[in-house]
Every structure is written in structure tokens, then in C-alpha cells.
Write a protein that holds these residues in place. Structure first.
Motif, PDB file in Angstrom:
ATOM      1  N   PRO A  90     -30.425  14.000  56.448  1.00 27.51           N
ATOM      2  CA  PRO A  90     -29.457  14.918  56.571  1.00 27.51           C
ATOM      3  C   PRO A  90     -28.957  14.983  55.130  1.00 27.51           C
ATOM      4  O   PRO A  90     -27.803  15.819  54.830  1.00 27.51           O
ATOM      5  CB  PRO A  90     -28.429  14.544  57.635  1.00 27.51           C
ATOM      6  N   VAL A  91     -29.696  14.208  54.159  1.00 30.63           N
ATOM      7  CA  VAL A  91     -28.867  14.500  52.824  1.00 30.63           C
ATOM      8  C   VAL A  91     -29.948  15.474  51.916  1.00 30.63           C
ATOM      9  O   VAL A  91     -29.511  16.334  51.394  1.00 30.63           O
ATOM     10  CB  VAL A  91     -28.691  13.192  52.160  1.00 30.63           C
ATOM     11  N   SER A  92     -31.083  15.016  52.173  1.00 27.87           N
ATOM     12  CA  SER A  92     -32.264  15.905  51.380  1.00 27.87           C
ATOM     13  C   SER A  92     -33.060  16.638  52.220  1.00 27.87           C
ATOM     14  O   SER A  92     -33.629  17.782  51.743  1.00 27.87           O
ATOM     15  CB  SER A  92     -32.984  14.985  50.716  1.00 27.87           C
ATOM     16  N   TYR A  93     -32.852  16.520  53.673  1.00 29.64           N
ATOM     17  CA  TYR A  93     -33.594  17.493  54.451  1.00 29.64           C
ATOM     18  C   TYR A  93     -34.792  17.470  54.534  1.00 29.64           C
ATOM     19  O   TYR A  93     -35.727  17.962  54.959  1.00 29.64           O
ATOM     20  CB  TYR A  93     -33.101  18.818  54.571  1.00 29.64           C
ATOM     21  N   MET A 109     -26.349   8.138  60.109  1.00 29.05           N
ATOM     22  CA  MET A 109     -24.979   7.974  60.047  1.00 29.05           C
ATOM     23  C   MET A 109     -24.389   8.542  58.803  1.00 29.05           C
ATOM     24  O   MET A 109     -23.537   9.599  58.649  1.00 29.05           O
ATOM     25  CB  MET A 109     -24.386   6.857  60.813  1.00 29.05           C
ATOM     26  N   PHE A 110     -24.790   7.898  57.673  1.00 26.45           N
ATOM     27  CA  PHE A 110     -24.139   7.914  56.425  1.00 26.45           C
ATOM     28  C   PHE A 110     -24.490   9.350  55.869  1.00 26.45           C
ATOM     29  O   PHE A 110     -23.533   9.996  55.541  1.00 26.45           O
ATOM     30  CB  PHE A 110     -25.091   7.035  55.470  1.00 26.45           C
ATOM     31  N   ILE A 115     -18.949  16.052  54.307  1.00 27.38           N
ATOM     32  CA  ILE A 115     -17.965  16.019  53.130  1.00 27.38           C
ATOM     33  C   ILE A 115     -18.664  17.124  52.080  1.00 27.38           C
ATOM     34  O   ILE A 115     -17.737  17.935  51.655  1.00 27.38           O
ATOM     35  CB  ILE A 115     -17.727  14.598  52.290  1.00 27.38           C
ATOM     36  N   PHE A 116     -19.729  16.994  51.865  1.00 25.67           N
ATOM     37  CA  PHE A 116     -20.373  17.788  51.013  1.00 25.67           C
ATOM     38  C   PHE A 116     -20.183  19.228  51.588  1.00 25.67           C
ATOM     39  O   PHE A 116     -19.886  20.239  50.751  1.00 25.67           O
ATOM     40  CB  PHE A 116     -22.011  17.626  50.944  1.00 25.67           C
ATOM     41  N   ILE A 120     -34.403   8.752  47.320  1.00 28.53           N
ATOM     42  CA  ILE A 120     -34.067   9.790  48.224  1.00 28.53           C
ATOM     43  C   ILE A 120     -34.224   9.520  49.717  1.00 28.53           C
ATOM     44  O   ILE A 120     -33.706  10.208  50.516  1.00 28.53           O
ATOM     45  CB  ILE A 120     -34.957  11.160  47.921  1.00 28.53           C
ATOM     46  N   ASP A 121     -34.891   8.309  49.868  1.00 28.24           N
ATOM     47  CA  ASP A 121     -35.050   8.305  51.476  1.00 28.24           C
ATOM     48  C   ASP A 121     -33.992   7.266  52.027  1.00 28.24           C
ATOM     49  O   ASP A 121     -33.895   7.469  53.240  1.00 28.24           O
ATOM     50  CB  ASP A 121     -36.376   7.365  51.562  1.00 28.24           C
ATOM     51  N   ARG A 122     -33.297   6.570  51.148  1.00 26.82           N
ATOM     52  CA  ARG A 122     -32.152   5.764  51.498  1.00 26.82           C
ATOM     53  C   ARG A 122     -30.937   5.951  50.633  1.00 26.82           C
ATOM     54  O   ARG A 122     -30.485   5.028  49.756  1.00 26.82           O
ATOM     55  CB  ARG A 122     -32.451   4.334  51.529  1.00 26.82           C
TER      56      ARG A 122
END
Ligand SMILES: Cc1cc2nc3c(=O)[nH]c(=O)nc-3n(C[C@H](O)[C@H](O)[C@H](O)COP(=O)(O)OP(=O)(O)OC[C@H]3O[C@@H](n4cnc5c(N)ncnc54)[C@H](O)[C@@H]3O)c2cc1C
Length: 394
Positions: free
Chosen positions: A274-277, A324-325, A332-333, A363-365
Motif C-alpha cells: 500500500p505504499v508503491s501499489y 500494517m505499516f 498519513i500520506f 520499495i518492497d519493504r
């Protein structure tokens, strides 16, 4: 029963699950509704070195570019370079890559049926029966275990009552003439007017061509048109868009990815960062676990949910905290204003911080970098960044 394990969907997750089921001794069938594997495909094909390794393919003609880093543009168009100083990611041609992965599954012993669409799954004692349409004819396929790797709209998950992904955003992209600032760097753009809550990208493919796209919760077309025609950097360079693609991207996972005789994997399960999709790294990793557990359970003759739950335990053990992170970061973003984003990029524009991102960025973690970052929180610029995040979060 002719097959121990049937995998529905020959994307990266399905082919990898089929390969691992076959490798673990199961009579395995991989089913794809399209006549051609890898087409149509909705993907930028930007994957990490680690993700390609996870796909277990030798470097081949499906690699368009090797990427060292990214230029990240704030809404005020100030940009920072994040330079990995070595190949950090690849840009791949998914159409070819997906076929290579399906071939690897057949080499491991799996059968492949193309032009076969699964309509539903019935649970029966000791296994499942898939109702499918193959070559235009209705057919029933009995199996001990079915692995649903049928993408974000998963019919398999719905059919067996495993429900829906909590949120699905839209990814949209064109391929266009666009001279990248540097062929070894992707360009990332932030700002609410063009891409609220998400980011936009220009990813070099070959020559002077890029895949330019963005994610959105709604009106993806509107935002992409705006990016291409109005953005200070993008609009000056993007010409002659071809190959418009669009697809759903899961945000969050199914509550449970297991029931009697059934496992769900890849986009179908919500195995997307859910950060880089991106979904290829997590999807293929989880697919290996799914293939192995499905094969072992089928061969032991116990395909009840209690036995198959080993899969859920293992993939959540590996990715639960990272997910979760990512969801927290996304929250937040999503709340950051353009001013916050400008401030954040300005705070990161510091040689020591950029070096740290080079060293620990993954990018994976992404949580690995976040932990390093917090360790440096006495530094004035990092402190500004942390305070900004805390303010937005509260
Ligand atoms: C615009 C966009 C850009 C993206 N860019 C990236 C990126 O750069 N990097 C990255 O890692 N990820 C990216 N992603 C996400 C990535 O494409 C997915 O995470 C990945 O394709 C998921 O793989 P999968 O095998 O789970 O599912 P899919 O690739 O969706 O494969 C599912 C397969 O199942 C088949 N199928 C579906 N239903 C049935 C049925 N009933 N019967 C038989 N077959 C069926 C489909 O035809 C398909 O072949 C992007 C997504 C979008 C939309």
C-alpha cells in the motif's frame, strides 16, 4: 480426481503457485480465461531486483530498462534525486514475463488450459468442483484444492464466500514519447491537483518513451488528462500517447484467504504494497507458499481449512507488519496537504538523508527505511520530517 491442485488465473501469482504445487508433487492444472497469457495486461512493469529474483526468471528479453533511482517532484516542482547508484529496479514487458512464468510452471509439470473461464466453485467432500466454460463449452473440473489467483475482481473468492477486498483504487497509464530526465531514473510527481492521495509516475521503457500514469480513487481519466496537459514538467515532454491501460489495484487484504479446499493469492487476496501499489513481489512470494501448502495438503488427503491455514499463517508472518505499516503510511500520506508535501521534500533534500535512503530504501519493504529514519531523529531535518508526519497523523 484428475488434479490435486487447480490454479485459476495465469498472472505472475497463478503461474508461480502452479509451479510450486507441481514442484511439490501435486498433479497441477493452471487455467487462464484468455487465449493468450499476458494479454491484456494492466501494469507499468516496474519491479525491484528482489521481485525479479522472486519470479525465478533469468534476465531476458523482457527487461526494457535497468533503473538506478528516482527523481521525486514536490507539488512546487522542487525535485530531489534518490540515487541507488546500482540497478535497484527493472522495467519489464509483462506480456513476455507472464508467458515465461507460465512456461516455468509447465516445465515443473503443470498442465495449462487456455481460453477456459471458471464461473464458480462448489465445495464437495474431500475437495472442490470448478464449473468452467472451456472453448465455449461448459465443463466441470474436480480437484482437491483450488488456488484463486484470478486478480482483483476474484470470482473464486466471492464464489466461496471469502468476500471482497476492503478498497480498490484505479491505476491508469499511457505509453508516450517522453524524454526522461535520465534513462536510469523514474520520475515521481506529487500534488493534490494532479494526483490526490497518490503519486504519478513516468517510467522509461526504451529510447525516448515512458509509461506515464497515476492512481486515483475516482476520475482517474480526468487526473491523467490534467497531468499530461497541464503539469509543468510532464506536459512539456509527453507527446503522442498510445496504449491507454486501466485496472483496479487492491488496497488491504481479504479478512481470510483460506476456506475448505480453497486458497486465494495475489491481487485476488490483496497482496499489494500500500505504499508503491506494486503487487508482483508480494504476490509471487505468497504464491510459492500457497502452491507448496496446497500440494502438501492435497497429497496428505486433508484439505480442510484448518490444514490450509498454514498458508495464511506463513504469509501473514512474512508480510503482516509490512502491510500494517503501509496502510498507516497511506493514511498519513493521504492527509498531507501540498504545503506538507513541499515541506517534506525540502526536509529530505539533504546529502546525508539522501545517502541513507540510498542505503536502506527498499520499495518492497519501506518500513526498513522508516526505522533507520527514526533512529536519526535528533538531526534537525529528520526531526522536522518526523514532526510533520506526527502533526498530519494527529
Ligand atoms: C496501471 C497499473 C500499473 C501497475 N504497475 C505495477 C508495477 O509497476 N509493478 C508491480 O509490481 N505491480 C504493478 N501493478 C499491479 C500488478 O499489475 C498486479 O499486482 C499483478 O498483475 C497481480 O498479479 P496476479 O497474478 O495476482 O493477478 P493478474 O495479473 O491480474 O492475473 C490474474 C489472471 O487471472 C485471469 N482470470 C481472471 N478471472 C478468471 C477466471 N474466472 N477464469 C480463468 N482465468 C481468470 C486473468 O485473465 C489474469 O490473467 C500495476 C497495476 C496497474 C493497474
Amino acid at each position: 480426481m484428475e488434479f490435486d491442485v487447480v490454479v485459476v488465473g495465469a498472472g505472475p501469482a497463478g503461474s508461480m503457485a502452479a509451479k510450486y504445487a507441481a514442484k511439490n508433487g501435486a498433479r497441477t492444472l493452471l487455467i487462464e480465461e484468455h487465449a493468450v497469457i499476458g494479454s491484456p495486461v494492466s501494469c507499468t512493469g516496474h519491479i525491484s531486483v528482489k521481485a525479479l529474483k522472486e519470479c525465478e526468471l533469468p534476465e531476458g528479453n523482457f527487461i526494457n530498462k535497468r533503473i538506478r533511482g528516482a527523481f521525486v517532484y514536490a507539488p512546487d516542482n522542487r525535485s530531489i534525486p534518490i540515487d541507488g547508484k546500482r540497478t535497484m529496479t527493472y522495467v519489464v514487458e509483462r506480456k513476455i514475463m507472464d508467458r515465461e512464468m507460465a512456461k516455468a510452471a509447465t516445465k515443473a509439470g503443470a498442465d495449462v488450459w487456455l481460453d477456459t473461464a471458471v464461473r464458480s466453485v462448489k465445495k464437495v467432500p474431500g475437495g472442490v468442483v470448478l464449473e468452467a466454460v472451456s472453448d465455449g463449452k461448459k465443463t466441470e473440473i474436480p480437484a482437491r484444492v483450488v488456488i484463486g489467483a484470478d486478480g482483483v475482481k476474484s470470482r473464486i473468492a466471492k464464489s466461496v464466500g471469502l468476500g471482497h477486498i476492503p478498497h480498490v483504487c484505479t491505476g491508469i497509464q499511457v505509453e508516450a514519447d517522453y524524454e526522461p530526465r535520465d534513462e536510469e531514473f523514474v520520475e515521481i510527481f506529487l500534488g493534490h491537483y494532479y494526483v490526490p492521495k497518490y503519486f504519478a509516475w513516468a517510467v522509461p521503457t526504451s529510447g525516448e518513451c515512458c509509461r506515464i500514469g497515476l492512481n486515483a480513487d475516482s476520475d482517474a481519466h480526468v487526473y491523467l488528462d490534467r497531468l499530461l496537459s497541464e503539469h509543468e514538467v510532464v506536459s512539456k515532454k509527453a507527446r503522442g500517447a498510445v496504449d491507454l491501460i486501466m485496472g483496479g489495484i487492491p488496497v488491504g487484504t481479504l479478512k481470510s484467504t483460506v476456506t475448505d479446499g480453497v486458497l486465494i493469492v495475489g491481487d485476488a487476496a490483496g497482496h499489494v504494497k500500500p505504499v508503491s501499489y506494486g503487487g508482483i513481489y508480494m504476490g509471487t512470494r505468497c504464491a510459492k507458499i500457497a502452491g507448496e501448502v496446497a500440494a502438501k495438503a492435497a497429497l496428505e488427503g486433508d484439505v480442510r481449512a484448518a490444514r490450509l491455514r498454514e498458508y495464511e499463517r506463513r504469509w501473514r508472518g512474512e508480510f503482516g507488519n509490512e502491510l500494517m505499516f503501509g496502510l498507516k503510511f497511506r493514511q498519513i500520506f493521504g492527509r498531507m496537504t501540498d504545503e506538507d508535501l513541499n515541506e517534506a521534500i525540502a526536509a529530505l533534500d539533504d546529502p546525508d538523508i539522501l545517502n541513507m535512503i540510498t542505503q536502506y530504501g527498499d520499495i518492497d519493504r519501506p518500513s526498513v527505511l522508516a526505522r533507520q529514519f527514526l533512529g536519526l531523529s535528533t538531526r534537525e531535518r529528520v526531526w522536522r520530517f518526523v514532526k510533520l508526519f506526527a502533526r498530519v497523523f494527529i
